[in-house]
Write an enzyme that holds these catalytic residues in place. Structure first.
Site, PDB file in Angstrom:
ATOM      1  N   ILE A   1      -0.928   6.502   4.265  1.00 36.00           N
ATOM      2  CA  ILE A   1       0.005   6.075   5.320  1.00 36.00           C
ATOM      3  C   ILE A   1       1.378   5.800   4.698  1.00 36.00           C
ATOM      4  O   ILE A   1       2.413   6.202   5.228  1.00 36.00           O
ATOM      5  CB  ILE A   1      -0.509   4.838   6.078  1.00 36.00           C
TER       6      ILE A   1
ATOM      7  N   HIS B   1      -7.960  -4.095  17.584  1.00 37.73           N
ATOM      8  CA  HIS B   1      -7.863  -2.705  17.119  1.00 37.73           C
ATOM      9  C   HIS B   1      -9.203  -2.349  16.471  1.00 37.73           C
ATOM     10  O   HIS B   1      -9.380  -2.411  15.260  1.00 37.73           O
ATOM     11  CB  HIS B   1      -6.732  -2.534  16.103  1.00 37.73           C
TER      12      HIS B   1
ATOM     13  N   GLY C   1       0.832  -1.201   0.000  1.00 36.27           N
ATOM     14  CA  GLY C   1       0.000   0.000   0.000  1.00 36.27           C
ATOM     15  C   GLY C   1       0.865   1.249   0.000  1.00 36.27           C
ATOM     16  O   GLY C   1       0.504   2.287   0.544  1.00 36.27           O
TER      17      GLY C   1
ATOM     18  N   ASP D   1      -3.257   3.293  19.058  1.00 34.81           N
ATOM     19  CA  ASP D   1      -4.200   3.366  20.183  1.00 34.81           C
ATOM     20  C   ASP D   1      -3.435   3.632  21.484  1.00 34.81           C
ATOM     21  O   ASP D   1      -3.856   4.427  22.323  1.00 34.81           O
ATOM     22  CB  ASP D   1      -4.986   2.053  20.284  1.00 34.81           C
TER      23      ASP D   1
ATOM     24  N   GLY E   1      -0.451   4.717  -0.820  1.00 35.03           N
ATOM     25  CA  GLY E   1      -1.552   5.267  -0.026  1.00 35.03           C
ATOM     26  C   GLY E   1      -1.080   6.373   0.896  1.00 35.03           C
ATOM     27  O   GLY E   1       0.100   6.736   0.916  1.00 35.03           O
TER      28      GLY E   1
END
Ligand code: NAI
Length: 328
Positions: free
Chosen positions: A16, A187, A11, A159, A14
């Site tokens: 991120i 998550h 990815g 998180d 993308g």
């Protein structure tokens, strides 16, 4: 000179990926003395954009960057991989049921797991970022029987970092003064950020906060729903903070946790804390010599127990669903 560490990023084109690749190439993933070679995996539609990012990486003239390869073939992209960051995933689109989402992602993570099994280096470490991260990691792990299961992890470090920041604000300390916070479970919105073993400037965090209602009604939902709040505010999902957490996760895995502290990561359960064996669930973990270990022997109070169980139950349901689909 040292042989470069091969880092595969899926990815890569993308958002991120864009926030992540420059930090890897600058040495923040593994350390300031470790040369890296990047392997970018994209789907065919993403290749051109990945090439553009590679041009920009060239233009940074990073001294540690020893090469960039781009491919749409997992067998090529995972060849010799020492670290794999699985970021690319199929997002949930409107009206999509959970089963459809798991199936679509199974179509990505099963072949990638197999390619890792067949082509990655013996010391491969895998971090799954793409959602649903825990179950995608489970699918990839199940497709890689020759790789030790513990090498497959899922990201709950974002998180964890979100929780650190919220708790620091509430208690008026710097984030660096908070230790031993834990994210348990999946998550997802059921995740449980646990402050009962955490320390704020050396004192028990739950005692410093001394407000169970704030924990239940503000802290936990703020951390668990932070992703949605970012989308609402930014008009796009968290990218730089997610990339930062991926950097933190791998850096900790490779370089270890500080004495007297731990972090959170989705790792394969050994049955600790009543989490069924084999599930990839978030736990308090230390890292040493390139291995995560689940922190043992913590007392789990009623407040925590019900919340951990709820999230773990969701992970079990996801495992049942992907088993039913023949993905594991
Ligand atoms: P994005 O949509 O901007 O980028 C995803 C990229 O993956 C696209 O370029 C796409 O072409 C590529 N891709 C899709 N299938 C692929 C495949 N089979 N192989 C290689 N590449 C593939 O998404 P973004 O914002 O970069 O997020 C990526 C994932 O990370 C999402 O699943 C998101 O939900 C997840 N995420 C996870 C977090 C966590 O804390 N675990 C935090 C934030 C996001």
């Amino acid at each position: 000179t040292r042989t470069p560490v091969n880092v595969t990023v899926t990815g890569a084109a993308g958002q991120i990926g864009y926030a992540l690749l420059f930090r890897i190439a600058s040495g923040q993933l593994l350390g300031p003395d470790v040369p890296v070679a990047l392997r970018l995996l994209e789907i065919p539609q993403g290749l051109k954009a990945a090439e553009g990012t590679a041009m920009e990486l060239d233009d940074c003239a990073f001294p540690l960057l020893r090469g960039i390869d781009i491919s749409d073939d997992p067998n090529v992209a995972f060849e010799g991989a020492n670290v794999a960051l699985l970021v690319g995933a199929r997002p949930r689109t409107k009206g999509m049921e959970r089963g459809d989402l798991l199936e679509a992602n199974g179509g990505i993570f099963k072949p990638q797991g197999k390619a890792i099994n067949d082509h990655a280096a013996d010391d491969i470490k895998v971090l799954v970022v793409g959602n649903p991260a825990n179950t995608n990691a489970l699918i990839a792990q199940a497709a890689a029987p020759d790789v030790p299961a513990e090498r497959f992890t899922a990201m709950t470090r974002l998180d964890h970092n979100r929780a650190l920041s919220q708790l620091a604000k509430k208690t008026g300390v710097q984030v660096s003064e908070i230790k031993k916070l834990t994210i348990w479970g999946n998550h997802s919105a059921t995740q449980y950020p646990d402050v009962f073993h955490a320390e704020v400037a050396g004192k028990n965090a739950a005692e410093v906060v001394n407000d169970e209602q704030w924990l239940a009604d503000t802290f936990i939902p703020t951390v668990a729903k932070r992703g949605a709040a970012i989308i609402e505010a930014r008009g796009a999902s968290s990218a730089a903070s997610a990339a930062n957490a991926a950097i933190d996760h791998v850096h900790t895995w490779v370089n270890g946790t500080d004495t007297g502290d731990w972090t959170s990561a989705g790792v394969v359960s050994d049955g600790s804390y009543g989490v069924p064996e084999g599930l990839i669930s978030s736990f308090p973990v230390t890292a040493k010599d390139g291995r995560f270990e689940i922190v043992q022997g913590l007392d789990i109070n009623e407040f925590s127990r019900t919340r951990i169980d709820t999230s773990v139950q969701e992970l079990e349901e996801e495992r049942e669903a992907v088993r039913g689909l023949g993905l594991i």
